[in-house]
Structure formats: C-alpha cells, structure tokens
Design an enzyme around this catalytic site. Sequence first.
Site, PDB file in Angstrom:
ATOM      1  N   TYR A 147       0.817  -1.213   0.000  1.00  0.00           N
ATOM      2  CA  TYR A 147       0.000   0.000   0.000  1.00  0.00           C
ATOM      3  C   TYR A 147       0.852   1.263   0.000  1.00  0.00           C
ATOM      4  O   TYR A 147       0.445   2.285  -0.531  1.00  0.00           O
ATOM      5  CB  TYR A 147      -0.909   0.039   1.243  1.00  0.00           C
ATOM      6  CG  TYR A 147      -2.191  -0.732   1.092  1.00  0.00           C
ATOM      7  CD1 TYR A 147      -2.192  -2.083   0.787  1.00  0.00           C
ATOM      8  CD2 TYR A 147      -3.421  -0.101   1.272  1.00  0.00           C
ATOM      9  CE1 TYR A 147      -3.373  -2.783   0.666  1.00  0.00           C
ATOM     10  CE2 TYR A 147      -4.606  -0.798   1.153  1.00  0.00           C
ATOM     11  CZ  TYR A 147      -4.576  -2.137   0.854  1.00  0.00           C
ATOM     12  OH  TYR A 147      -5.754  -2.825   0.734  1.00  0.00           O
ATOM     13  N   LYS A 197       3.562 -15.766   3.938  1.00  0.00           N
ATOM     14  CA  LYS A 197       3.736 -16.483   2.673  1.00  0.00           C
ATOM     15  C   LYS A 197       5.244 -16.646   2.461  1.00  0.00           C
ATOM     16  O   LYS A 197       5.807 -16.222   1.450  1.00  0.00           O
ATOM     17  CB  LYS A 197       3.072 -15.667   1.541  1.00  0.00           C
ATOM     18  CG  LYS A 197       3.047 -16.333   0.189  1.00  0.00           C
ATOM     19  CD  LYS A 197       2.034 -17.460   0.067  1.00  0.00           C
ATOM     20  CE  LYS A 197       2.141 -18.172  -1.258  1.00  0.00           C
ATOM     21  NZ  LYS A 197       1.296 -19.379  -1.346  1.00  0.00           N
ATOM     22  N   ASP A 229      -2.763 -18.503   2.120  1.00  0.00           N
ATOM     23  CA  ASP A 229      -3.773 -19.199   1.312  1.00  0.00           C
ATOM     24  C   ASP A 229      -4.470 -20.286   2.130  1.00  0.00           C
ATOM     25  O   ASP A 229      -5.696 -20.458   2.057  1.00  0.00           O
ATOM     26  CB  ASP A 229      -3.164 -19.750   0.004  1.00  0.00           C
ATOM     27  CG  ASP A 229      -1.846 -20.470   0.194  1.00  0.00           C
ATOM     28  OD1 ASP A 229      -1.290 -20.440   1.311  1.00  0.00           O
ATOM     29  OD2 ASP A 229      -1.354 -21.081  -0.781  1.00  0.00           O
ATOM     30  N   ASP A 253      -6.159  -6.907   4.307  1.00  0.00           N
ATOM     31  CA  ASP A 253      -7.286  -6.348   3.551  1.00  0.00           C
ATOM     32  C   ASP A 253      -8.162  -7.483   3.040  1.00  0.00           C
ATOM     33  O   ASP A 253      -9.385  -7.464   3.177  1.00  0.00           O
ATOM     34  CB  ASP A 253      -6.763  -5.512   2.375  1.00  0.00           C
ATOM     35  CG  ASP A 253      -7.912  -4.931   1.572  1.00  0.00           C
ATOM     36  OD1 ASP A 253      -8.863  -4.420   2.191  1.00  0.00           O
ATOM     37  OD2 ASP A 253      -7.864  -4.988   0.332  1.00  0.00           O
ATOM     38  N   ASP A 257     -11.977  -9.067   4.726  1.00  0.00           N
ATOM     39  CA  ASP A 257     -13.240  -9.137   3.971  1.00  0.00           C
ATOM     40  C   ASP A 257     -13.799 -10.556   4.019  1.00  0.00           C
ATOM     41  O   ASP A 257     -15.007 -10.755   4.095  1.00  0.00           O
ATOM     42  CB  ASP A 257     -13.038  -8.732   2.496  1.00  0.00           C
ATOM     43  CG  ASP A 257     -13.347  -7.253   2.274  1.00  0.00           C
ATOM     44  OD1 ASP A 257     -13.080  -6.448   3.196  1.00  0.00           O
ATOM     45  OD2 ASP A 257     -13.861  -6.896   1.199  1.00  0.00           O
TER      46      ASP A 257
HETATM   47  C1  IPM Z   1     -10.251  -1.438   3.967  1.00  0.00           C
HETATM   48  C2  IPM Z   1     -10.574  -0.899   2.604  1.00  0.00           C
HETATM   49  C3  IPM Z   1      -9.443   0.028   2.164  1.00  0.00           C
HETATM   50  C4  IPM Z   1      -8.162  -0.782   2.133  1.00  0.00           C
HETATM   51  C5  IPM Z   1      -9.711   0.710   0.817  1.00  0.00           C
HETATM   52  C6  IPM Z   1     -10.978   1.528   0.836  1.00  0.00           C
HETATM   53  C7  IPM Z   1      -8.538   1.549   0.365  1.00  0.00           C
HETATM   54  O1  IPM Z   1     -10.795  -1.911   1.703  1.00  0.00           O
HETATM   55  O2  IPM Z   1     -10.106  -0.638   4.910  1.00  0.00           O
HETATM   56  O3  IPM Z   1     -10.140  -2.662   4.085  1.00  0.00           O
HETATM   57  O4  IPM Z   1      -7.878  -1.432   1.123  1.00  0.00           O
HETATM   58  O5  IPM Z   1      -7.443  -0.769   3.131  1.00  0.00           O
HETATM   59 MG    MG Z   2     -10.737  -3.827   2.561  1.00  0.00          MG
END
Ligand code: IPM
Ligand code: MG
Length: 369
Positions: A147, A197, A229, A253, A257
């Site tokens: 990032y 990894k 993974d 990230d 999710d």
């Molecule tokens: C998160 C989001 C952010 C990230 C985006 C919006 C840049 O997906 O906070 O997980 O990738 O960190």
């Molecule tokens: Mg995210």
Amino acid sequence: MTTIYKIALLDGDGIGPEIMKEAVKTLKCVEKRNDINFELLNADFGANAYFKCGDPFPDETKAICDQADAIIKGPIGLNHEESKKIPVDKQPERGALLPLRARYNTYANYRPVFLPKALGHFSPLKAEVVGEGIDLIMIRELVGGLYFGKKEVGVNNKGLRYVKETLEYDEEQISRIMHEALKVSMRRKKVLHNIHKSNVLKSSVLWNEILEEVAQEYPEVEIKHILVDAAATLLCLDPTQFDVMVMENMFGDILSDQGGGILGSLGLMPSACIGPEKSYYEPSHGSAPDIAGKNIANPYSMIGSVAMMLESSFNMAAEAKNIWNAMQGVFIDGYSTPDLSKPGAGVKMISTSEFGDKVVAKLKAMPKV
Ligand code: IPM
Ligand code: MG
C-alpha cells in the site's frame, strides 16, 4: 469535573452519512449516561469533499482531525463509473484514506470477526461449523507493505507499458505490530496465528524472523504459523480454531473481507486503527452506493466502531461492552435490516434509523457503569 472529549466525525460517502447518524445517536446516549461531554466536530472527507472543494482530504479537515482526541470515519468511495470522474490520485482511497492512515501512523488495525451463537443464522457457514460462535480478531499492519511502497509506471525498453509496486517493511515496523498482537494474545487465549507467505515472499521471511525474536518476550503465547492461502481455506472450514491472527497490510485487507463473509456481511465488521498518538475508527466495509440514501443499511459496524473508540481511546471498556450487548440484543429480539436478511423466516424488518433507536433504547435500560 466533566471530562470533555473532542471527536472528529468524517461521514464519508454513500451510506456513510446515514450510518453515522446512528453512531451519533449512540454517542449522545453514552454522554447522558456518563459524566462526559463529547464535542463533535464534523468535517468533509472522501469523494463528497473532492466535489465540494477539489480535495478529498481538505486542509480544514486535517486541522479538525489534528485537534481531535479521536476520529470516527464513515466509509468512502464511489462506484466504478462515478470514480472515473475523479483523477486517480484524488480518488478518496488514494487521496484521503491512505493519507489519513499515514498522517496519524495508525499502524495497528484491529478487525474483530465476531458472531455469537445466537446470531449464527447470519453466517453462510453450517451451524456445526459456527459451533458456539465465531470470536477471533485480525490484527492487520496498516501503514506498510504494498500500500505504501514505491510505485513506478512507465514504458520499458521493449516499448511495453509496465508497472512496479514494492512491498517494503523494516524490522521496526514488523516488531511494533508483533508486540500489539502478542499483547492482545496475552489478554485472550495466548495463541497467535501468524499469517505469512514465506514459501514465496522474502518479506514474509523477515516478518517471521522478527516474530520469533519478539515472541521471546511473551513465552506464554503459543505461535502457530500458517500460510495465507491455507488461512483463507481454514477460515471457511473451521474459523473457531482461530483467536488472534496477525498479518501484513494486503493480506489483512483480503482476509478481513473474508472475515465479513463468514459472518454473513461486511456490515458486521467494525474496526479500530490505532496510532501512537491518535487513533481513528471505521467500518471495514465500503460505501455501498447501491443502497445509499434508502435507510436500509445496518449501522452495526459504525456503532461498533464507536464502541471500539470508547474502549481504546477513552478507557470506557464497560460502556463499550454495553453497546455490543445492546446491538446484539436487537438482533436476538428478531429485528434486522434488509441489507442483512431476506424477508420472511420470522425476521422483523426495520430501517437503519429504527435499528439505531432500538440500540439506544436498550442501552438506556442498562445499569450505568
Ligand atoms: C479497507 C478498505 C481500504 C483498504 C480501501 C478503501 C482503500 O478496503 O479498509 O479494508 O484497502 O485498506
Ligand atoms: Mg478492505
């Protein structure tokens, strides 16, 4: 004497303003129940700020955040088509969110993945997999890695367009996140899953090396190494084996999710982004432009972020717990918002604001701490 806390409120885009309203309702209720005054400072942030003044993170907002004791931030971003109306570097993710993280050096991102057994029906996983409930926390390094590494875009000597992005960490960045993760493990089950990894990435080799060194200061914590993974698979097959998981930025990230996925929605994912001096709090999900303005988004992740702020920034763990219990109580009473549940099956469907009202009503009824 009444304690005063200044809180910057960054509504964000899409569903941001409507879920922030419910967070503010909750804060007002907390204020009444405790000898506390919250000074709430609204500031523009995200795509809306860009369209107003050409900057998604305006100087005025920076000044407000600088003087606040903590920051609560709603989701930011637009859909794919709308995003194209903003130059790439001013798009809210690159132009506002990453600069916010960098400005306050919020290196430790706490993402709880929590679903008590009573709410197991939200999860797409089978009841026997959810078992007694899902209760783990992902600790994501938030200001390093891909990032924030150097980037290069151009045309190479074969005339081909190319891109180069670098994954960088130094040992200090790794050791401070390891200390966080090990300390959290000490307060929980004393088991830490290290996500890496190292069979491919040199960055993971250093990551693991530093963990081994830092872990010597926490001999009671059992470290379990697991490839990223494989971790993705095991989160689906048996999430209850995890308690604390630590990982670098990009892995975090993606896996967080997936954490939302096994709960049934990213709407159930609040988070805390902790820096050495200042921290900010935000839902882990996006701005959901498709359902914005409809009063149907669940504010759980936004109100949960308030709870995390009370605990981490203002030392109010007991009141934070009350908020969690209030929110879960509303679900347990059979209420839900349309984004989380399909109609039928005995679910009483309510709106974003009704959900907030019910949380506040439950909180009011709880004994003061
Ligand atoms: C998160 C989001 C952010 C990230 C985006 C919006 C840049 O997906 O906070 O997980 O990738 O960190
Ligand atoms: Mg995210």
